[in-house]
Design an enzyme around this catalytic site. Structure first.
Site, PDB file in Angstrom:
ATOM      1  CG  ASP A 196       1.055  -2.186   6.254  1.00 16.37           C
ATOM      2  OD1 ASP A 196       0.122  -2.039   6.781  1.00 16.37           O
ATOM      3  OD2 ASP A 196       0.351  -1.635   5.049  1.00 16.37           O
ATOM      4  CD  GLN A 241      -6.776  -4.252   4.316  1.00 16.21           C
ATOM      5  OE1 GLN A 241      -7.724  -4.984   4.755  1.00 16.21           O
ATOM      6  NE2 GLN A 241      -6.698  -3.238   3.728  1.00 16.21           N
ATOM      7  CG  HIS A 257      -1.828   1.321   1.632  1.00 16.24           C
ATOM      8  ND1 HIS A 257      -1.645   2.610   2.252  1.00 16.24           N
ATOM      9  CD2 HIS A 257      -3.549   0.983   0.998  1.00 16.24           C
ATOM     10  CE1 HIS A 257      -2.701   2.930   2.235  1.00 16.24           C
ATOM     11  NE2 HIS A 257      -4.135   2.516   1.455  1.00 16.24           N
ATOM     12  CB  CYS A 291      -3.933   3.346  -1.335  1.00 17.50           C
ATOM     13  SG  CYS A 291      -4.773   5.318  -0.710  1.00 17.50           S
ATOM     14  CE  LYS A 318      -7.243   0.230   6.336  1.00 18.65           C
ATOM     15  NZ  LYS A 318      -8.004   0.508   5.493  1.00 18.65           N
TER      16      LYS A 318
HETATM   17  N1  C6P Z   1      -6.325   0.476   2.775  1.00 19.51           N
HETATM   18  C1  C6P Z   1      -8.246   0.382   1.635  1.00 19.51           C
HETATM   19  O1  C6P Z   1      -9.020   0.804   0.984  1.00 19.51           O
HETATM   20  P1  C6P Z   1      -4.627   4.105   7.510  1.00 19.51           P
HETATM   21  O2  C6P Z   1      -5.315   4.614   6.663  1.00 19.51           O
HETATM   22  O3  C6P Z   1      -3.707   4.390   7.529  1.00 19.51           O
HETATM   23  O4  C6P Z   1      -6.226   3.344   8.575  1.00 19.51           O
HETATM   24  O5  C6P Z   1      -4.439   2.003   7.214  1.00 19.51           O
HETATM   25  C2  C6P Z   1      -2.794   2.980   5.440  1.00 19.51           C
HETATM   26  C3  C6P Z   1      -2.772   1.525   4.895  1.00 19.51           C
HETATM   27  C4  C6P Z   1      -1.818   0.901   5.162  1.00 19.51           C
HETATM   28  N2  C6P Z   1      -1.805  -0.704   4.711  1.00 19.51           N
HETATM   29  C5  C6P Z   1      -2.540  -1.108   4.130  1.00 19.51           C
HETATM   30  C6  C6P Z   1      -2.429  -2.580   3.603  1.00 19.51           C
HETATM   31  C7  C6P Z   1      -4.123  -0.801   3.637  1.00 19.51           C
HETATM   32  O6  C6P Z   1      -4.529  -1.289   3.281  1.00 19.51           O
HETATM   33  C8  C6P Z   1      -4.321   0.725   4.504  1.00 19.51           C
HETATM   34  C9  C6P Z   1      -5.720   1.212   3.995  1.00 19.51           C
HETATM   35  C10 C6P Z   1      -7.332   1.029   2.740  1.00 19.51           C
HETATM   36  O7  C6P Z   1      -7.443  -0.373   0.830  1.00 19.51           O
HETATM   37  C11 C6P Z   1      -7.562   2.300   2.721  1.00 19.51           C
HETATM   38  S1  C6P Z   1      -6.578   3.320   1.331  1.00 19.51           S
END
Ligand code: C6P
Length: 413
Positions: free
Chosen positions: A204, A207, A127, A369, A230
């Site tokens: 990371d 997910q 991401h 993203c 999430k």
């Molecule tokens: N992915 C998606 O629709 P935040 O926005 O900081 O809570 O998380 C960022 C982030 C970082 N790593 C991974 C693997 C992610 O999937 C995400 C967030 C969302 O896929 C929003 S772009």
């Protein structure tokens, strides 16, 4: 009908939003959980209760109300510590989300440990939150960013890992689960190899923590980042777990109140962990809401949630294969979590999402993203359905039936 270890109907009533209808009167089919999940009543109630009965600033007041809020905020840290198996509670830092957690490490660890010529190893399926902060760190320090490639099937190609890793590799930052492909990565073998060259490892887990058990005391990584929103929790709170000795050796990320032991006109002395990395008023109520979300998830159990999502993913793959004309991204369900990204032949993913929206089905479309990943797959965008504990096989059937309808409609044109 396929069967699952978990009956989502037992939980759907806890999520008021699942009963709303779209402006066109269609019942909501919420399949955008990788973007953000919904909250059960217990989480919303914890937020309301805090504001109505227990709310003041934390670690500041010399009054009972502040003490009470501080206790609840710190209990949330304990809940996260238990969830991820952290040895020490002060290794749990509250941030605003995964993005901020990774930026904290890239900025603060990067400043302390990266030198010109050092290498940061990422993967092609990251991401942007686990790419951009490292590009920025590289620009600041003269380090270089490299990538573990993926196969056409959408799993990491680890055949090149031994060549990519060397004494120059200072950081290996990898996603546990791809937000597009759903691929569950083999963290243990990557971490073992990264450690053999002395690299620091960041996972990371945005997910994965919401869907799969993760135990940092056994994982072998140095940093783990994830977001509350999430995993049924509120927005505005995330977690960075880090090894205490590493966090101790890093400069503070943000400066301000709370993160200091002493300030003079000449300078400052940082506070101990975790305050050192929690400058300013922290996400008090979101953290307390996250505690309630963890309690809710605990009562169901992450292994059952993962099995349920796998069953939904399997069902989606089977039904899309029967339908035809749909390219599924990522590997077979057995190597995935509850994420099904796809491209309907001849239809732009945004059009698919819009037509599904007309049926009350919420999915995401775009690059999610993950632009480098889409480039590697030879596409600019995809449609994505992502599941959670409250999704049903009927939700998957609605999705596939609506895609079939989209195909028929566009064929007629
Ligand atoms: N992915 C998606 O629709 P935040 O926005 O900081 O809570 O998380 C960022 C982030 C970082 N790593 C991974 C693997 C992610 O999937 C995400 C967030 C969302 O896929 C929003 S772009």
């Amino acid at each position: 009908m396929p069967v699952s270890v978990l009956d989502p109907e037992r939980y759907r009533g806890d999520f008021a939003i699942l009963s709303v209808s779209s402006p066109r009167g269609k019942p909501l089919v919420y399949l955008d959980n990788a973007a953000t999940t919904q909250r059960p009543r217990a989480v919303i109630q914890a937020i309301v209760d805090t504001y109505e009965h227990h709310y003041a600033n934390v670690h500041r007041g010399i009054h009972w109300l502040s003490d009470r809020t501080t206790d609840l905020y710190e209990q949330a840290r304990d809940a996260v510590q238990r969830l991820i198996g952290a040895e020490r509670r002060e290794e749990v830092i509250f941030t605003r989300g995964t993005t901020e957690s990774i930026n904290l490490v890239a900025r603060s660890w990067g400043e302390a440990f990266l030198r010109p010529g050092d290498e940061i190893l990422l993967t092609e399926m990251e991401h942007h939150a686990n790419i951009v902060p490292w590009h920025q760190a590289a620009a600041r320090t003269g380090a270089k960013v490299r990538f573990i490639p993926i196969t056409d099937e959408g799993v990491l190609d680890l055949s090149s890992l031994d060549q990519l890793l060397s004494a120059r590799t200072k950081m290996v930052a990898v996603t546990a689960v791809s937000n597009v492909l759903g691929t569950v990565n083999p963290l243990e073998s990557i971490i073992t190899k990264a450690k053999s060259v002395g690299a620091t490892v960041l996972v990371d887990a945005a997910q994965s923590v919401p869907h799969l058990p993760l135990d940092v005391s056994r994982l072998g990584a140095d940093f783990v980042a994830f977001s509350g929103h999430k995993m049924l929790g509120p927005t505005g709170v995330g977690v960075l777990w880090g090894r205490a000795e590493l966090l101790d050796s890093m400069p503070p990320f943000l400066g301000g109140g709370s993160m200091i032991r002493r300030v003079t006109l000449e300078g400052f002395e940082p506070a101990e962990l975790p305050s050192k990395f929690e400058a300013g008023t922290p996400p008090i109520v979101p953290a307390i809401g996250l505690d309630a979300a963890i309690e809710y998830l605990d009562a169901i159990g992450l292994p059952a949630i993962h099995q349920h999502e796998l069953a939904l993913t399997r069902h989606a793959h089977e039904r899309f294969a029967e339908l035809g004309g749909v390219r599924l991204l990522g590997p077979a369900p057995e190597q995935k979590s509850g994420v099904v990204s796809f491209v309907v032949e001849g239809v732009h993913p945004h059009d698919v999402a819009q037509l599904l929206d007309g049926e009350g089905i919420a999915i995401r479309a775009g690059h999610h993203c993950a632009m480098p990943l889409h480039k590697r797959l030879g596409i600019v965008a995809s449609s994505r359905a992502s599941f959670y504990l409250y999704n049903t096989f009927a939700d998957v059937d609605h999705l596939v039936d609506a895609v079939a309808q989209t195909q028929r409609r566009l064929r007629r044109k």
